[in-house]
Structure formats: C-alpha cells, structure tokens
Design an enzyme around this catalytic site. Structure first.
Site, short mmCIF file in Angstrom:
data_model
loop_
_atom_site.label_atom_id
_atom_site.label_comp_id
_atom_site.label_asym_id
_atom_site.label_seq_id
_atom_site.Cartn_x
_atom_site.Cartn_y
_atom_site.Cartn_z
CG HIS A 64 11.74 4.20 -4.61
ND1 HIS A 64 10.85 3.24 -4.38
CD2 HIS A 64 11.26 5.34 -4.31
CE1 HIS A 64 9.65 3.89 -4.17
NE2 HIS A 64 10.04 5.41 -4.23
CD GLU A 67 13.12 0.63 -4.41
OE1 GLU A 67 12.29 0.30 -5.56
OE2 GLU A 67 12.69 0.97 -3.28
CG HIS A 161 9.59 -0.15 -7.11
ND1 HIS A 161 9.92 1.08 -6.33
CD2 HIS A 161 8.90 0.15 -8.14
CE1 HIS A 161 9.21 2.11 -7.08
NE2 HIS A 161 8.43 1.38 -8.13
CD GLU A 225 8.14 -2.89 -3.94
OE1 GLU A 225 9.47 -3.33 -3.61
OE2 GLU A 225 7.46 -1.82 -3.75
#
Ligand code: ZN
Length: 347
Positions: A64, A67, A161, A225
C-alpha cells in the site's frame, strides 16, 4: 559502477519510484565483504552474503503506497547495506511492492494489491498494472525461495504496513491461515521484539501477500501493522524504532536475541466474523473514525448490508479494518475475539 548502476544503488527508492511499474533490466554489484547485491526489477533487491546460511528472509513494504513508515525503514536499511554500514548474513529479498501507488500517495492506484496474491491477479478477466506487478512479485518471491537448493531452509516473510485509522492496539500482526500447523513461539517473540504484542489469527485462506508465502513456500510470514499512516517525513520514527532494530538484527545475526516466552505478554485474537460488502447499499453503524480494536457487545448492530442488519455475535467483539467503501464482494469489516495464548497449539 557505470552511470545507470550508480543511479540504482545511490538511491534505490528514488530509482524505484522513477520506474514505477517495473524496469526490464538487471543490475548487480559486490560489496567489499563479498556480499552480492542483485536488482531483478525496480523495487526488487536481492542481498546474498558470500557464505549462505539456512535462512531466506523476505522484507516487503509499499504493498500500500501511502504507508510510508515501512518504506522509510526499508529505504534506510537498504541504503545502509549498500554503504556497508548494515551487515547481512542471511539471504534477504527486499521488495518495494507498489511504487506507482507511492507516487500518487495512495493506498493503491486501481486495485488493492493485498487482495491480488495466490493467483487472484489473474481472476475475473480484469487486467491492470497492479495485477501485473502482483504476478511478478509472486515470481520474484518464488525465484528467491527456490534459488538455493536444500529441503531444510527456513523461510521468513515480513510484509510491513501501517493502518489507515487509529488503533486501540497500536501495533498488530496478522498470522495467516496455517492450515492447522501449530503457531510458533519464536515468531510471536520476534513480533514482540518489533513492538507487536497483538496477533490476529486468520482462520481461512486469503489473497494477501503474507498468506502467499505461508501457503506456497512454508514460510513464517506475517502482515505486520506498525502504526498509523502518515505522509513521508511525518512519521515519528521513535515509535518504529523497535521494529527497525529487530529487522536489522534479523538480517545481521545468526538468530534474533529473544527473551523466554511468556504467554501473558501476547494478546491473541481469533476471527469472529468477516463481513463482506454484498450490496451497494452498505453502511457501518459507527463513526468513520472509530479506532481499530474497538469492542462491541453481543447484539450490537455493526452494519447493514442491503437493509439486512449484521450484529456482533460475542461480547467484547473487536472491530478491525472497517471500510464501507470497498468493492462489492470484498471485506468491509473484520471482527475478532480474544483467545487465551495458552489455548493455542504452540511450538
Ligand atoms: Zn497496508
């Protein structure tokens, strides 16, 4: 180095961004200690120490593009390797997955790349550059893992991420479906060393990048994350320091220095509901800015899909990754419930 090669290695991220959908060519150089650096494509760097160990490590970012903290971390580690300031003793593949989405400062250009792996890039009769890139990334991972002979190689993949929204549990990892294989204490400990004390267990196959490496190559792989999305230069790197330090140790040391396993230190959640948006008329029954890991009670209305209510099925059912605007058929909300660490099958 000739001119082009120095462009590649002087600023690998910038060169990658300048060749956002790929580069049809190959570059290589050798460091003074014999470490071989090979560029297979833009955003694709293989680091091979002169002496091979039994580990193959994949570190990916920018699946992504907005990010940015993981991209900054990978950029800095890569440049330190090139400058011979960061030792690497295990074969390592760095992937800057979706440079075009970095350039537009968005999660993706046309399609969420983290739904395009395990062959999903070739389904549905759609073609776009993100799908082509995902197919190539699969080939690079395959080539990297299979290039060295040996049946007992240990494979790892950390796909880094940051999340769109705030989270009541700031750092968390998704442990992809293992098809019944036990979970690994050393992986939970490595994630903890990265500052990640919270882990979600997927209970079914997915089309994420990390599941691809688990399923096809038996890797220990995770979607990690690390915090909240911010623009380049606005990340508080202190809050990512543990992750960066741990990744640097991972590639530089025979084994990461890990403490003894203490179940109390890990917060494990299992999937409760995966709520896919099936209708145009889909609404979440909470504010847009509700944090990940907000808990709902059994019977609370979570969403309506085509007018049908969807309720929490458990007390303390936590919501994650809500997004009412996903494409039809895609996941609009995941809910999870805490499970005791002791109840897991751990090795
Ligand atoms: Zn992401």
């Amino acid at each position: 180095m000739n001119t082009t090669q120095s462009t590649v290695f002087n600023d690998f991220l910038q060169w990658t961004r300048d060749n956002e959908w790929g580069y049809n060519g190959h570059f290589e150089t050798r460091l003074s200690d014999g470490t071989q650096l090979t560029v297979w494509d833009s955003g694709v760097l293989v680091v091979e120490p002169a002496k091979t160990t039994d580990k193959d490590i994949v570190i990916s970012c920018a699946v992504h593009g907005n990010e940015t903290a993981p991209i900054e971390i990978c950029r800095d580690i890569i440049q330190d390797i090139i400058a011979e300031k960061q030792p690497v003793i295990h074969r390592t593949l760095f992937l800057i997955a979706n440079p075009a989405s970095i350039n537009v400062g968005r999660r993706f250009v046309e399609e969420n790349m983290n739904r395009l792996f395990s062959g999903a890039h070739s389904e549905g009769g759609i073609s776009n550059p993100e799908r082509e890139r995902a197919a190539k990334l699969e080939q690079y991972v395959k080539r990297f893992y299979q290039q060295v002979e040996g049946t007992n190689r240990r494979r790892y993949h950390y796909d880094l991420h940051t999340a769109i929204r705030d989270s009541k549990r700031e750092k968390f990892a998704v442990y992809p479906f293992t098809h019944g294989k036990p979970y690994k204490k050393d992986q939970l400990l490595f994630l903890l060393a990265c500052g990640v004390d919270t882990v979600l267990l997927n209970k079914a196959a997915t089309t994420t990048f990390s599941y691809f490496s688990v399923n096809e190559f038996g890797a220990d792989a995770f979607t990690v994350e690390l915090g909240k999305v911010r623009p380049f230069g606005e990340n508080n790197r202190d809050s990512f320091a543990a992750a960066e330090r741990s990744l640097r140790q991972l590639i530089a040391q025979p084994e990461p220095q890990l403490p003894n396993f203490d179940p109390q230190q890990h917060f494990i959640f299992a999937e409760a509901q995966t709520i896919n948006r099936m209708n145009q008329d889909f609404e979440l029954n909470f504010a847009d800015d509700v944090a990940n890991f907000t808990a709902f009670e059994k019977g609370d209305l979570l969403a309506t899909d085509g007018g049908e209510p969807i309720y929490a099925q458990h007390d303390a059912e936590h919501i994650i990754f809500p997004n009412a605007k996903v494409a039809l058929g895609q996941r609009a909300l995941l809910t999870v419930v805490r499970v005791p660490t002791d109840s897991l099958e751990l090795v």
